[in-house]
Write a protein that holds these residues in place. Sequence first.
Motif, PDB file in Angstrom:
ATOM      1  N   LYS A  89      -2.355  -9.955  16.667  1.00 26.78           N
ATOM      2  CA  LYS A  89      -3.067  -9.244  15.677  1.00 26.78           C
ATOM      3  C   LYS A  89      -3.551  -8.009  16.266  1.00 26.78           C
ATOM      4  O   LYS A  89      -3.869  -7.108  15.697  1.00 26.78           O
ATOM      5  N   ALA A  90      -4.427  -8.202  17.381  1.00 27.71           N
ATOM      6  CA  ALA A  90      -4.885  -7.076  18.225  1.00 27.71           C
ATOM      7  C   ALA A  90      -3.847  -5.747  18.185  1.00 27.71           C
ATOM      8  O   ALA A  90      -4.399  -4.747  17.971  1.00 27.71           O
ATOM      9  N   GLY A  91      -2.722  -6.134  18.796  1.00 28.21           N
ATOM     10  CA  GLY A  91      -1.793  -4.867  18.771  1.00 28.21           C
ATOM     11  C   GLY A  91      -1.520  -4.376  17.576  1.00 28.21           C
ATOM     12  O   GLY A  91      -1.327  -3.074  17.438  1.00 28.21           O
ATOM     13  N   ILE A  92      -1.246  -5.051  16.509  1.00 27.45           N
ATOM     14  CA  ILE A  92      -0.855  -4.734  15.217  1.00 27.45           C
ATOM     15  C   ILE A  92      -2.043  -3.788  14.752  1.00 27.45           C
ATOM     16  O   ILE A  92      -1.638  -2.767  14.196  1.00 27.45           O
ATOM     17  N   ILE A  93      -3.226  -4.180  14.760  1.00 27.22           N
ATOM     18  CA  ILE A  93      -4.233  -3.567  14.142  1.00 27.22           C
ATOM     19  C   ILE A  93      -4.447  -2.215  14.890  1.00 27.22           C
ATOM     20  O   ILE A  93      -4.768  -1.186  14.309  1.00 27.22           O
ATOM     21  N   LYS A  94      -3.890  -2.186  16.128  1.00 29.51           N
ATOM     22  CA  LYS A  94      -4.272  -0.962  17.028  1.00 29.51           C
ATOM     23  C   LYS A  94      -3.423   0.052  16.375  1.00 29.51           C
ATOM     24  O   LYS A  94      -3.732   1.300  16.259  1.00 29.51           O
ATOM     25  N   VAL A  95      -2.075  -0.250  16.152  1.00 31.29           N
ATOM     26  CA  VAL A  95      -1.218   0.742  15.705  1.00 31.29           C
ATOM     27  C   VAL A  95      -1.347   1.164  14.435  1.00 31.29           C
ATOM     28  O   VAL A  95      -1.372   2.211  13.829  1.00 31.29           O
ATOM     29  N   ALA A  96      -1.737   0.071  13.540  1.00 37.23           N
ATOM     30  CA  ALA A  96      -2.188   0.354  12.228  1.00 37.23           C
ATOM     31  C   ALA A  96      -3.391   1.355  11.735  1.00 37.23           C
ATOM     32  O   ALA A  96      -3.328   2.129  10.869  1.00 37.23           O
ATOM     33  N   ALA A  97      -4.163   1.474  12.892  1.00 35.65           N
ATOM     34  CA  ALA A  97      -5.409   2.279  12.892  1.00 35.65           C
ATOM     35  C   ALA A  97      -4.932   3.802  12.822  1.00 35.65           C
ATOM     36  O   ALA A  97      -5.737   4.738  12.606  1.00 35.65           O
ATOM     37  N   THR A  98      -3.778   4.078  13.432  1.00 34.51           N
ATOM     38  CA  THR A  98      -3.369   5.327  13.447  1.00 34.51           C
ATOM     39  C   THR A  98      -2.476   5.814  12.276  1.00 34.51           C
ATOM     40  O   THR A  98      -2.107   7.151  12.109  1.00 34.51           O
ATOM     41  N   VAL A  99      -2.302   5.082  11.126  1.00 37.71           N
ATOM     42  CA  VAL A  99      -1.632   5.460   9.982  1.00 37.71           C
ATOM     43  C   VAL A  99      -2.545   5.547   8.678  1.00 37.71           C
ATOM     44  O   VAL A  99      -3.334   4.769   8.473  1.00 37.71           O
ATOM     45  N   ASP A 100      -2.818   7.072   8.429  1.00 36.82           N
ATOM     46  CA  ASP A 100      -3.332   7.179   7.250  1.00 36.82           C
ATOM     47  C   ASP A 100      -3.050   6.277   6.121  1.00 36.82           C
ATOM     48  O   ASP A 100      -2.028   6.124   5.757  1.00 36.82           O
ATOM     49  N   GLY A 101      -4.192   5.920   5.349  1.00 32.16           N
ATOM     50  CA  GLY A 101      -3.902   5.132   4.254  1.00 32.16           C
ATOM     51  C   GLY A 101      -4.030   3.512   4.324  1.00 32.16           C
ATOM     52  O   GLY A 101      -3.879   2.618   3.448  1.00 32.16           O
ATOM     53  N   LEU A 102      -3.939   3.019   5.505  1.00 31.25           N
ATOM     54  CA  LEU A 102      -4.182   1.674   6.022  1.00 31.25           C
ATOM     55  C   LEU A 102      -5.702   1.118   6.129  1.00 31.25           C
ATOM     56  O   LEU A 102      -6.116   1.898   7.278  1.00 31.25           O
TER      57      LEU A 102
ATOM     58  N   LYS B 231       0.814  -1.341  -0.248  1.00 34.62           N
ATOM     59  CA  LYS B 231       0.009  -0.271  -0.021  1.00 34.62           C
ATOM     60  C   LYS B 231       0.709   1.319   0.274  1.00 34.62           C
ATOM     61  O   LYS B 231       0.586   2.234   0.194  1.00 34.62           O
ATOM     62  N   ASP B 232       2.388   1.194  -0.050  1.00 35.61           N
ATOM     63  CA  ASP B 232       3.042   2.182   0.030  1.00 35.61           C
ATOM     64  C   ASP B 232       3.086   2.878   1.382  1.00 35.61           C
ATOM     65  O   ASP B 232       2.972   4.145   1.309  1.00 35.61           O
ATOM     66  N   LYS B 233       2.703   2.310   2.241  1.00 37.57           N
ATOM     67  CA  LYS B 233       2.774   3.031   3.681  1.00 37.57           C
ATOM     68  C   LYS B 233       3.580   2.249   4.591  1.00 37.57           C
ATOM     69  O   LYS B 233       3.356   2.496   5.882  1.00 37.57           O
TER      70      LYS B 233
END
Length: 258
Positions: free
Chosen positions: A187-200, A163-165
């Motif tokens: 997975k829960a911790g990964i998704i939590k951090v990913a939610a803070t990144v625009d474009g993911l 996704k170029d992110k």
Amino acid sequence: MQGLHIINQFSPLLINLHTATCLNSRLVTQGRSSPIMSAPVIPISIVSDVVCPWCYVGIAQLQKAMRKFQQSHPGASFKLTWHAFELNPDLDRISSTSPAPETVPVISKFDYLVSKFGRGVAERGSELLSQRAQAAGIEINRSSGVIGPTKLVHEALIYAREKDKQTEFMLALFEAYFGKSENIFGKAGIIKVAATVDGLDVTELDDYLNSRKGNKVVEHEIKMNRYIGGVPHYTIGKYEVHGGQDADTFVKVFEHTM
């Protein structure tokens, strides 16, 4: 502290640099540098693990170097690509089957470092790391929080690369893990951090992790990168740089790539 040498193939000049790193620092050329272009794009391949504190220091210094280099070379740009390394394979206790686990076994970060290196080395290492982190403008809390297997995190980074992110996600993971002592391993911790990144897209990422599509890519990268012996490791154009370097070292390498 060990000397680092840049070898310029176009001149007998040998530039002697001095740097502090947790690894044996080395920089070698693999070929001639590229000719000067009006708007050069400098490719940077980074082999890293998300639990490697020197990798966090390294990217902070690399970003400083990129900004400094662009001041004197306004047309220059950089393309960063991250590749997987497993710093602690003894913690790899999850299978590659679907679906991805919401949580994974973790242990105290500091207790693990003490068991691996001894209390004295762990404490001295934390002091040195804190100094280098402060100089790089980041915060690293090495004594609190947990540590666990990182293959699933690397799978998420493969998705982010598509996704170029990838760089944005890696920086967010570093900040969450080292700055906030968050558990990023399931997975829960990964998704939590990913939610803070625009474009993911976290729903898409959840599906991707459950499919384990990235597992073979991660396994291949880890196997291919074992020769390195430690991280961070950078390939900048035709040059290889090993260890947690300072910004001025990176700028000198950028100059050699022009």
